[in-house]
Write a protein that holds these residues in place. Structure first.
Motif, PDB file in Angstrom:
ATOM      1  N   LEU A  82       0.842  -1.203   0.000  1.00 27.32           N
ATOM      2  CA  LEU A  82       0.000   0.000   0.000  1.00 27.32           C
ATOM      3  C   LEU A  82       0.878   1.254   0.000  1.00 27.32           C
ATOM      4  N   TRP A  83       1.973   1.178   0.751  1.00 27.10           N
ATOM      5  CA  TRP A  83       2.887   2.322   0.792  1.00 27.10           C
ATOM      6  C   TRP A  83       3.438   2.597  -0.614  1.00 27.10           C
ATOM      7  N   VAL A  84       3.854   1.527  -1.312  1.00 26.51           N
ATOM      8  CA  VAL A  84       4.398   1.683  -2.667  1.00 26.51           C
ATOM      9  C   VAL A  84       3.319   2.238  -3.601  1.00 26.51           C
ATOM     10  N   LEU A  85       2.114   1.679  -3.518  1.00 30.66           N
ATOM     11  CA  LEU A  85       1.043   2.131  -4.416  1.00 30.66           C
ATOM     12  C   LEU A  85       0.685   3.588  -4.137  1.00 30.66           C
ATOM     13  N   GLY A  86       0.647   3.954  -2.846  1.00 32.98           N
ATOM     14  CA  GLY A  86       0.335   5.332  -2.496  1.00 32.98           C
ATOM     15  C   GLY A  86       1.391   6.293  -3.020  1.00 32.98           C
ATOM     16  N   ILE A 145      -9.016  -4.210   2.696  1.00 33.08           N
ATOM     17  CA  ILE A 145      -7.677  -3.624   2.588  1.00 33.08           C
ATOM     18  C   ILE A 145      -7.383  -3.302   1.124  1.00 33.08           C
ATOM     19  N   ALA A 146      -7.793  -4.212   0.238  1.00 34.38           N
ATOM     20  CA  ALA A 146      -7.470  -4.029  -1.175  1.00 34.38           C
ATOM     21  C   ALA A 146      -8.203  -2.849  -1.788  1.00 34.38           C
ATOM     22  N   VAL A 147      -9.358  -2.451  -1.196  1.00 35.41           N
ATOM     23  CA  VAL A 147     -10.069  -1.274  -1.717  1.00 35.41           C
ATOM     24  C   VAL A 147      -9.141  -0.068  -1.714  1.00 35.41           C
ATOM     25  N   CYS A 148      -8.418   0.071  -0.614  1.00 35.09           N
ATOM     26  CA  CYS A 148      -7.492   1.191  -0.471  1.00 35.09           C
ATOM     27  C   CYS A 148      -6.422   1.123  -1.565  1.00 35.09           C
ATOM     28  N   GLY A 149      -5.901  -0.093  -1.806  1.00 31.94           N
ATOM     29  CA  GLY A 149      -4.885  -0.250  -2.844  1.00 31.94           C
ATOM     30  C   GLY A 149      -5.464  -0.026  -4.228  1.00 31.94           C
ATOM     31  N   LEU A 150      -6.702  -0.481  -4.429  1.00 31.96           N
ATOM     32  CA  LEU A 150      -7.335  -0.333  -5.742  1.00 31.96           C
ATOM     33  C   LEU A 150      -7.526   1.136  -6.085  1.00 31.96           C
ATOM     34  N   ALA A 169       0.273  -4.578  -7.638  1.00 32.00           N
ATOM     35  CA  ALA A 169      -1.115  -4.830  -8.041  1.00 32.00           C
ATOM     36  C   ALA A 169      -1.394  -6.326  -8.070  1.00 32.00           C
ATOM     37  N   ALA A 170      -0.456  -7.108  -8.612  1.00 32.77           N
ATOM     38  CA  ALA A 170      -0.672  -8.557  -8.682  1.00 32.77           C
ATOM     39  C   ALA A 170      -0.793  -9.135  -7.280  1.00 32.77           C
ATOM     40  N   LEU A 215       4.455  -9.457  -3.611  1.00 32.71           N
ATOM     41  CA  LEU A 215       4.425  -8.398  -2.595  1.00 32.71           C
ATOM     42  C   LEU A 215       5.836  -7.928  -2.254  1.00 32.71           C
ATOM     43  N   PHE A 216       6.758  -8.879  -2.024  1.00 29.86           N
ATOM     44  CA  PHE A 216       8.077  -8.374  -1.620  1.00 29.86           C
ATOM     45  C   PHE A 216       8.903  -7.932  -2.814  1.00 29.86           C
ATOM     46  N   LEU A 217       8.605  -8.467  -4.014  1.00 25.18           N
ATOM     47  CA  LEU A 217       9.325  -7.973  -5.187  1.00 25.18           C
ATOM     48  C   LEU A 217       8.900  -6.551  -5.534  1.00 25.18           C
TER      49      LEU A 217
END
Lengths: 467, 264
Positions: A82-86, A145-150, A169-170, A215-217
Motif C-alpha cells: 500500500l505504501w508503494v502504491l500510495g 484492505i485491497a479497496v485502499c490499494g485499488l 497490483a498482482a 508483494l516483496f518484489l
C-alpha cells in the motif's frame, strides 16, 4: 534522485493504516517466532508439552506457519505494498479506514485460525491452516484492505510504467481469488480423494508465486533504485520477468507430488515450469543486482533476501528432478527450502523494506542504530544456522531412509543433534525479531515526542549505516 | 503496459491458466474415477470406509499425525518404501476415492502408514496402536490425553477395553486406563489402512526382457534403487510374467488380503 528529494508529505498523511499493518506484522513476527521455537523443541524432544492436547507437534507446526505467513508476511507485505502504491499515486491513500478496519478484522481472522487449529479444526493443508469459518472473514477483510490499494492504483497519475506497480497490483489483487477457489474446492464442496492434495499443492504454490513473492518484489523494485541512486539496469526486461513468474509460477507446485498417487504429468509439468521460472529469477537479479553493493542497512537486508530468493528458486528447480527428488523427498531438506523461501527471502526483503519505509512514514529516524545492526546480525546468523542444521539433518536422513535395513529409531536418533541446531537458530531469530519490534516501537513512539530528532535533517540520519 | 484493462486481463489469465491447467485438468482425469469391479470376487474395490474409520481419519488430520507420517507408498524404483515392508504395491489415486480427508504427508520422521494394516513383517493391531499412542516411542510423543485414567468403582468390574499396561505405566490398583472414543476411532482408522486390491494401474510395467533371460531380473542400469526394493515384487509374483500385453487382463488379480477378511 537524492534521498532528500524523495521525502514526501504523502507518507505522513497515510500513516494510520500503514503503521497499523506494519506493527501488526511485527507483533505476529514475534508470536510466530515463539511458536516456531516450541515446534523446534518438539521436533527435537517429542515429549515436550505432549501432555497438552492443544499443542501437539502436528498442530504447532501449522500454527507457527499461519502466524508467520498470514500474520507477519501478509500484514507487512500489504502495508508495504500500500505504501508503494500510495507513493506511485503521488497522493495520500484514499479510503484509509477501509484498510484500517480491514487489517483489524484480518488480524482477528488470523487469531481465530490459530485458536481454531489448536482446538481441533486443523485443516491438514500446507500454507492453508485456516479453518473454513475464518476464511470468509479473511476474504472480506482482505477485500477491504485491497479497496485502499485499488483506489491508489486506479487514481495514479502515470501509466503503468513501473515494475513495482505491476508486482504490487498482482500481489494485492490475486490473493482473494486464490483463497476463494481453495475455499470452494477444499472446504465448501471438497473434491474427492487425492484431488484434494493436487488443489492444496496448487494453492500453496500460487500463494507463494502469485501473492507473497509479488508483494516483496514490488517493494524491492521500488526501493532498490532509491538505495543505489541509479536507474535499474536492463529494465526493459522487467516486464518479461513479471509475466514469466505470474504465468509459469503457478504450475510449479506439483513437484511435491513427484512419485505420489497422482497423474505423473503434474510433477513433469512442475519440473519444466520450475526450470522456466529460472528466467524470472535471472531477470530479477539482472535488474536488482545494484543492491548488493549499495550502502545502508535496508540494502543489506534486501540484498540477502534477493540472493535467498534466487537460491530458493534454483533448489526448487533442482529438487523437482527425479534423481534428486529421490534423495530429498520426505526429508528435512524440504523444510530447509521452505525456511529459505519464507524466512531467507520474504522476511529479509520485507524487513529491509520496513527499515527503509518506517522513518519516512513516521518522519523520525530509527531509535537505535545498534539495535538495527544487532537485528541484521541475528537474522543472518539465525537463517544460516537453521538452514545448515536442516540440511545436515536431511543428509543423514536421506541416506538412511533409502537403506531399508536402517530402522526408524536410528534415523530419529541421528537427527537429534542437527535438530538441536534448529532450536538454536530459531531462538537467535526470535531474539533478533524482539529487538526489531522493540526498535520499531520506540521509533514510532517518537511521533508523540516533539523533542525527538526531526525528520530528514540531514536525510542521511534516517539511513542506519550497516556498520 | 498502458492499459488497465489489458493488465487486469493478464492477471486474471495468469491465475486462471494455472488453475485450469493443474486443478481442472487433473480433476477431469481423476474426478470420475470409479471403484474397480472384480467379476471373480463379485465385489468392487476399494470399499467404503467404515463410519468409525472415517471418523478416525478426521482425528488423524486434527492431531496432525501427517506432520511426521506420509500415507503414500512409492514405486519400487523410487525409494525403499516397498523394501521396508510398507506395502506390496504402490499407492494409486483409486485407493483414496472414498477417504474424506486423504493425508498424503510430506515428511517421514516415522514410517509410512498408507497400508499400515499390510505392513511386513508384522502389522500392528488395534491394541498395539492404542499402546503406542499411550506410551509413545522413540521419536514419537505419547498421546495420553486420548485416554482416560479412572477409578474402578467399588464392586464394579474393570472395563473390557482397558489397556493391559505393564511395568512403569501400570496404573495403581483399583484404577484403569481406557481409550476415549477418539482413540478408538483413530485405531479403527489405522487398522483399516490396507491395500485391499491390486488395481491394474498399481502394477508397474515390467522392465523389458533381453533375449534369453528367463525371469524379469532388475535392470543393472538403476543404481539409485536399492536391490532389495526391486526384488520384493518380483519374488511375490505381483509383476505379470507375460510382457506381451502391456494392459493387465482384468480377470485374475493377485489378492493381498484373503477374500473373507475383505468382505467381513
Amino acid at each position: 534522485m537524492s534521498p532528500k528529494s524523495e521525502y514526501t508529505p504523502v507518507d505522513a498523511a497515510s500513516s494510520n493504516p500503514l503503521l497499523f499493518l506494519l506493527f501488526s506484522g511485527l507483533a505476529w513476527l514475534v508470536a510466530a517466532g515463539i511458536l516456531a521455537v516450541v515446534a523446534a523443541l518438539q521436533a527435537h524432544s517429542p515429549d515436550f508439552l505432549s501432555g497438552c492436547r492443544f499443542v501437539t507437534y502436528g498442530r504447532m507446526v501449522p500454527m507457527a506457519e499461519t502466524a508467520f505467513v498470514y500474520g507477519w508476511l501478509a500484514n507487512a507485505g500489504l502495508g508495504l505494498a500500500l505504501w508503494v502504491l500510495g507513493r506511485l499515486a503521488g497522493e495520500p491513500l484514499r479510503a484509509q479506514n477501509w484498510a484500517l478496519y480491514g487489517a483489524g478484522f484480518w488480524n482477528l481472522g488470523v487469531t481465530g485460525a490459530i485458536i481454531g487449529t489448536a482446538c481441533g479444526d486443523r485443516t491438514g493443508f500446507e500454507l492453508l491452516a485456516l479453518p473454513s469459518y475464518v476464511q470468509l472473514l479473511l476474504f472480506a477483510s482482505y477485500g477491504a484492505i485491497a479497496v485502499c490499494g485499488l483506489l491508489a492504483w486506479s487514481g495514479r497519475l502515470r501509466d503503468l510504467a513501473f515494475a513495482s506497480h505491476w508486482y504490487a497490483a498482482a500481489g494485492l489483487f490475486l490473493f482473494p481469488w486464490l483463497l476463494s477457489i481453495a475455499h470452494v474446492m477444499l472446504f465448501a464442496a471438497p473434491v474427492r480423494g487425492v484431488e484434494q492434495a493436487v488443489v492444496a499443492s496448487w494453492y500453496a504454490q500460487a500463494a507463494w508465486s502469485l501473492w507473497l513473492a509479488p508483494l516483496f518484489l514490488a517493494l524491492a523494485y521500488y526501493v532498490v533504485p532509491k538505495l543505489t541512486g541509479k536507474v535499474l539496469p536492463s529494465y526493459e526486461f522487467a516486464a518479461l520477468g513479471f509475466w514469466t513468474l505470474l504465468f509459469i509460477g503457478g504450475f510449479t507446485g506439483g513437484r511435491h507430488l513427484l512419485g505420489g498417487p497422482v497423474p505423473a504429468w503434474i510433477s513433469s509439468m512442475a519440473t519444466v515450469c520450475s526450470a522456466l521460472v529460472l528466467f524470472h529469477l535471472f531477470i530479477v537479479i539482472l535488474n536488482l543486482r545494484g543492491v548488493l553493493g549499495a550502502p545502508g542497512i535496508a540494502a543489506k537486508f534486501i540484498g540477502f533476501g534477493l540472493l535467498a530468493y534466487v537460491l530458493s528458486g534454483l533448489t526448487d528447480a533442482l529438487t523437482s528432478f527425479y534423481g534428486i527428488a529421490l534423495r530429498t523427498q520426505f526429508t528435512y531438506f524440504e523444510a530447509a527450502q521452505k525456511a529459505l523461501a519464507l524466512y531467507g527471502a520474504a522476511t529479509m526483503v520485507l524487513s529491509g523494506g520496513i527499515y527503509f519505509a518506517l522513518p519516512r512514514i513516521t518522519g523520525k529516524a530509527w531509535f537505535s542504530g545498534a539495535l538495527v545492526r544487532a537485528h541484521l546480525g541475528a537474522s543472518v546468523l539465525g537463517v544460516l544456522v537453521v538452514l545448515a542444521s536442516l540440511v545436515l539433518a536431511s543428509v543423514t536422513q536421506s541416506r538412511e531412509l533409502l537403506d531399508p535395513k536402517v530402522p526408524f529409531e536410528d534415523i530419529v536418533a541421528h537427527a537429534r543433534g542437527p535438530l538441536a541446531g534448529v532450536v538454536l537458530g530459531e531462538v537467535i531469530l526470535l531474539l533478533g525479531n524482539v529487538l526489531f519490534a522493540a526498535n520499531a516501537g520506540l521509533t514510532a513512539a517518537r511521533i508523540l515526542n516533539l523533542s525527538a530528532p526531526a525528520a530528514f535533517s540531514p536525510p542521511a540520519a534516517l539511513e542506519t549505516p550497516a556498520s | 503496459m498502458k492499459s488497465n484493462f489489458l493488465f487486469l486481463v493478464g492477471l486474471a489469465g495468469a491465475l486462471g491458466l494455472s488453475w485450469a491447467g493443474i486443478v481442472l485438468g487433473s480433476n477431469a482425469q481423476l474426478g470420475g474415477l470409479a471403484p474397480y469391479y472384480d467379476e471373480n470376487d463379485q465385489a468392487s474395490y476399494p470399499g467404503w470406509m467404515a463410519g468409525q474409520a472415517a471418523r478416525g481419519q478426521l482425528v488423524y488430520r486434527d492431531l496432525g499425525c501427517a506432520a511426521c507420517h506420509t500415507q503414500q507408498v512409492r514405486r519400487p524404483d523410487f525409494g525403499s518404501d516397498q523394501a521396508r515392508g510398507w506395502g506390496d504395491r504402490q499407492s494409486v489415486a483409486r485407493d483414496y476415492i472414498y477417504q474424506p480427508a486423504p493425508q498424503l504427508g510430506s515428511l517421514r520422521v516415522g514410517p509410512d502408514l498408507g497400508f499400515l494394516a499390510d505392513h511386513k513383517p508384522l502389522a500392528p493391531d488395534a491394541d498395539d496402536i492404542l499402546h503406542l499412542l499411550y506410551k509413545g516411542a522413540p521419536g514419537m510423543p505419547s498421546y495420553k490425553f486420548l485416554f482416560e485414567k479412572r477409578e474402578i468403582g467399588a464392586g464394579a468390574q474393570p472395563s473390557a477395553v482397558a489397556l493391559n499396561l505393564v511395568g512403569r505405566d501400570r496404573p495403581a490398583p483399583g484404577w484403569e486406563v481406557v481409550p476415549t472414543t477418539r482413540a478408538v476411532a483413530l485405531a479403527a482408522y489405522l487398522t483399516n489402512l490396507k491395500a485391499s486390491y491390486t488395481f491394474p494401474e498399481a502394477v508397474p510395467v515390467p522392465p523389458e526382457k533381453k533375449e534369453g533371460e528367463a525371469t524379469p531380473a532388475p535392470k543393472p542400469a538403476a543404481p539409485a534403487a536399492p536391490p532389495a526394493a526391486m526384488a520384493a515384487p518380483v519374488a511375490k509374483g505381483a509383476v505379470p510374467a507375460v510382457p506381451a500385453s502391456p494392459l493387465p487382463s482384468p480377470t485374475p488379480q493377485p489378492m493381498i488380503t484373503p477374500t473373507p477378511k475383505a468382505t467381513q
